[in-house]
Motif scaffolding. Sequence first.
Motif, PDB file in Angstrom:
ATOM      1  N   ALA A   1      28.015  37.352  38.130  1.00  0.00           N
ATOM      2  CA  ALA A   1      29.454  37.106  38.037  1.00  0.00           C
ATOM      3  C   ALA A   1      30.028  36.728  39.397  1.00  0.00           C
ATOM      4  O   ALA A   1      30.862  35.824  39.500  1.00  0.00           O
ATOM      5  CB  ALA A   1      30.163  38.332  37.478  1.00  0.00           C
ATOM      6  N   LEU A   2      29.564  37.383  40.440  1.00  0.00           N
ATOM      7  CA  LEU A   2      30.052  37.079  41.783  1.00  0.00           C
ATOM      8  C   LEU A   2      29.668  35.661  42.205  1.00  0.00           C
ATOM      9  O   LEU A   2      30.494  34.919  42.741  1.00  0.00           O
ATOM     10  CB  LEU A   2      29.511  38.097  42.785  1.00  0.00           C
ATOM     11  CG  LEU A   2      29.978  37.943  44.227  1.00  0.00           C
ATOM     12  CD1 LEU A   2      31.493  38.027  44.307  1.00  0.00           C
ATOM     13  CD2 LEU A   2      29.330  38.995  45.101  1.00  0.00           C
ATOM     14  N   VAL A   3      28.442  35.264  41.930  1.00  0.00           N
ATOM     15  CA  VAL A   3      27.994  33.905  42.272  1.00  0.00           C
ATOM     16  C   VAL A   3      28.856  32.868  41.567  1.00  0.00           C
ATOM     17  O   VAL A   3      29.338  31.912  42.190  1.00  0.00           O
ATOM     18  CB  VAL A   3      26.499  33.715  41.925  1.00  0.00           C
ATOM     19  CG1 VAL A   3      26.107  32.247  41.980  1.00  0.00           C
ATOM     20  CG2 VAL A   3      25.625  34.532  42.869  1.00  0.00           C
TER      21      VAL A   3
ATOM     22  N   VAL B   1      35.709  34.756  32.826  1.00  0.00           N
ATOM     23  CA  VAL B   1      35.106  36.037  32.444  1.00  0.00           C
ATOM     24  C   VAL B   1      34.384  36.656  33.646  1.00  0.00           C
ATOM     25  O   VAL B   1      34.470  37.874  33.869  1.00  0.00           O
ATOM     26  CB  VAL B   1      34.151  35.859  31.240  1.00  0.00           C
ATOM     27  CG1 VAL B   1      33.325  37.109  31.001  1.00  0.00           C
ATOM     28  CG2 VAL B   1      34.937  35.500  29.992  1.00  0.00           C
ATOM     29  N   CYS B   2      33.706  35.837  34.414  1.00  0.00           N
ATOM     30  CA  CYS B   2      33.041  36.340  35.621  1.00  0.00           C
ATOM     31  C   CYS B   2      34.051  36.929  36.599  1.00  0.00           C
ATOM     32  O   CYS B   2      33.802  37.979  37.210  1.00  0.00           O
ATOM     33  CB  CYS B   2      32.248  35.224  36.299  1.00  0.00           C
ATOM     34  SG  CYS B   2      30.760  34.738  35.401  1.00  0.00           S
ATOM     35  N   ALA B   3      35.193  36.280  36.740  1.00  0.00           N
ATOM     36  CA  ALA B   3      36.239  36.817  37.613  1.00  0.00           C
ATOM     37  C   ALA B   3      36.742  38.163  37.091  1.00  0.00           C
ATOM     38  O   ALA B   3      36.962  39.095  37.877  1.00  0.00           O
ATOM     39  CB  ALA B   3      37.391  35.823  37.722  1.00  0.00           C
ATOM     40  N   LEU B   4      36.908  38.290  35.775  1.00  0.00           N
ATOM     41  CA  LEU B   4      37.335  39.571  35.200  1.00  0.00           C
ATOM     42  C   LEU B   4      36.300  40.660  35.442  1.00  0.00           C
ATOM     43  O   LEU B   4      36.652  41.805  35.727  1.00  0.00           O
ATOM     44  CB  LEU B   4      37.610  39.412  33.708  1.00  0.00           C
ATOM     45  CG  LEU B   4      38.817  38.545  33.342  1.00  0.00           C
ATOM     46  CD1 LEU B   4      38.881  38.346  31.833  1.00  0.00           C
ATOM     47  CD2 LEU B   4      40.097  39.164  33.863  1.00  0.00           C
TER      48      LEU B   4
ATOM     49  N   ILE C   1      36.789  41.811  38.934  1.00  0.00           N
ATOM     50  CA  ILE C   1      37.986  42.642  39.075  1.00  0.00           C
ATOM     51  C   ILE C   1      37.691  44.068  38.603  1.00  0.00           C
ATOM     52  O   ILE C   1      38.024  45.032  39.286  1.00  0.00           O
ATOM     53  CB  ILE C   1      39.167  42.048  38.289  1.00  0.00           C
ATOM     54  CG1 ILE C   1      39.641  40.764  38.962  1.00  0.00           C
ATOM     55  CG2 ILE C   1      40.315  43.059  38.172  1.00  0.00           C
ATOM     56  CD1 ILE C   1      40.615  39.959  38.135  1.00  0.00           C
ATOM     57  N   VAL C   2      37.042  44.190  37.460  1.00  0.00           N
ATOM     58  CA  VAL C   2      36.688  45.515  36.944  1.00  0.00           C
ATOM     59  C   VAL C   2      35.733  46.218  37.908  1.00  0.00           C
ATOM     60  O   VAL C   2      35.910  47.401  38.228  1.00  0.00           O
ATOM     61  CB  VAL C   2      36.069  45.406  35.530  1.00  0.00           C
ATOM     62  CG1 VAL C   2      35.483  46.731  35.084  1.00  0.00           C
ATOM     63  CG2 VAL C   2      37.112  44.919  34.542  1.00  0.00           C
ATOM     64  N   ALA C   3      34.734  45.497  38.411  1.00  0.00           N
ATOM     65  CA  ALA C   3      33.758  46.089  39.329  1.00  0.00           C
ATOM     66  C   ALA C   3      34.412  46.564  40.626  1.00  0.00           C
ATOM     67  O   ALA C   3      33.964  47.537  41.239  1.00  0.00           O
ATOM     68  CB  ALA C   3      32.659  45.083  39.641  1.00  0.00           C
TER      69      ALA C   3
END
Length: 70
Positions: free
Chosen positions: A8-10, A50-53, A56-58
Amino acid sequence: MSIIQKIALVFTILGGIVWAIIGIFNFNLVTWAFQEGSVLTRIVYIFIGVCALINIVALFIPNHHHLMEE
Protein backbone atom coordinates in the motif's frame (compact mmCIF):
# COMPACT_ATOMS: atom_id res chain seq x y z
CA MET A 1 5.03 -3.35 8.89
CA SER A 2 3.04 -6.04 7.13
CA ILE A 3 3.39 -6.98 3.48
CA ILE A 4 0.00 -5.39 2.72
CA GLN A 5 1.10 -2.14 4.37
CA LYS A 6 4.36 -2.14 2.38
CA ILE A 7 2.51 -2.72 -0.90
CA ALA A 8 0.00 0.00 0.00
CA LEU A 9 2.84 2.39 0.81
CA VAL A 10 4.58 1.74 -2.52
CA PHE A 11 1.39 2.38 -4.50
CA THR A 12 0.56 5.46 -2.44
CA ILE A 13 4.02 6.84 -3.22
CA LEU A 14 3.54 6.03 -6.92
CA GLY A 15 0.20 7.84 -6.80
CA GLY A 16 1.93 10.86 -5.31
CA ILE A 17 4.50 10.79 -8.09
CA VAL A 18 1.70 10.66 -10.67
CA TRP A 19 0.15 13.75 -9.06
CA ALA A 20 3.52 15.50 -9.10
CA ILE A 21 3.83 14.78 -12.83
CA ILE A 22 0.33 16.19 -13.36
CA GLY A 23 1.21 19.32 -11.40
CA ILE A 24 4.61 19.93 -12.98
CA PHE A 25 4.07 18.83 -16.58
CA ASN A 26 0.24 18.82 -16.90
CA PHE A 27 0.55 15.21 -18.06
CA ASN A 28 -1.56 12.41 -16.59
CA LEU A 29 0.41 9.18 -16.85
CA VAL A 30 -2.57 7.00 -15.87
CA THR A 31 -4.94 8.34 -18.52
CA TRP A 32 -2.14 8.24 -21.07
CA ALA A 33 -1.53 4.55 -20.31
CA PHE A 34 -5.15 3.40 -19.97
CA GLN A 35 -7.23 6.02 -21.85
CA GLU A 36 -9.43 8.72 -20.34
CA GLY A 37 -12.46 7.33 -18.51
CA SER A 38 -11.67 3.66 -19.13
CA VAL A 39 -12.43 0.92 -16.64
CA LEU A 40 -8.71 0.30 -16.10
CA THR A 41 -8.13 3.97 -15.31
CA ARG A 42 -10.89 3.88 -12.72
CA ILE A 43 -9.49 0.65 -11.22
CA VAL A 44 -6.03 2.21 -10.89
CA TYR A 45 -7.45 5.30 -9.15
CA ILE A 46 -9.61 3.18 -6.83
CA PHE A 47 -6.69 0.88 -6.00
CA ILE A 48 -4.40 3.79 -5.14
CA GLY A 49 -7.17 5.37 -3.05
CA VAL A 50 -7.65 2.12 -1.12
CA CYS A 51 -3.90 1.94 -0.57
CA ALA A 52 -3.97 5.46 0.84
CA LEU A 53 -6.78 4.46 3.22
CA ILE A 54 -4.74 1.45 4.36
CA ASN A 55 -1.84 3.79 5.12
CA ILE A 56 -4.09 6.17 7.05
CA VAL A 57 -5.39 3.30 9.18
CA ALA A 58 -1.86 1.94 9.68
CA LEU A 59 -0.73 5.36 10.87
CA PHE A 60 -3.13 5.25 13.81
CA ILE A 61 -2.83 1.56 14.78
CA PRO A 62 0.05 0.99 17.19
CA ASN A 63 2.44 -1.75 16.19
CA HIS A 64 3.79 -3.40 19.32
CA HIS A 65 5.83 -5.93 17.37
CA HIS A 66 7.98 -3.49 15.40
CA LEU A 67 11.13 -4.38 17.35
CA MET A 68 10.77 -8.07 16.44
CA GLU A 69 10.32 -7.37 12.73
CA GLU A 70 13.64 -5.58 12.28
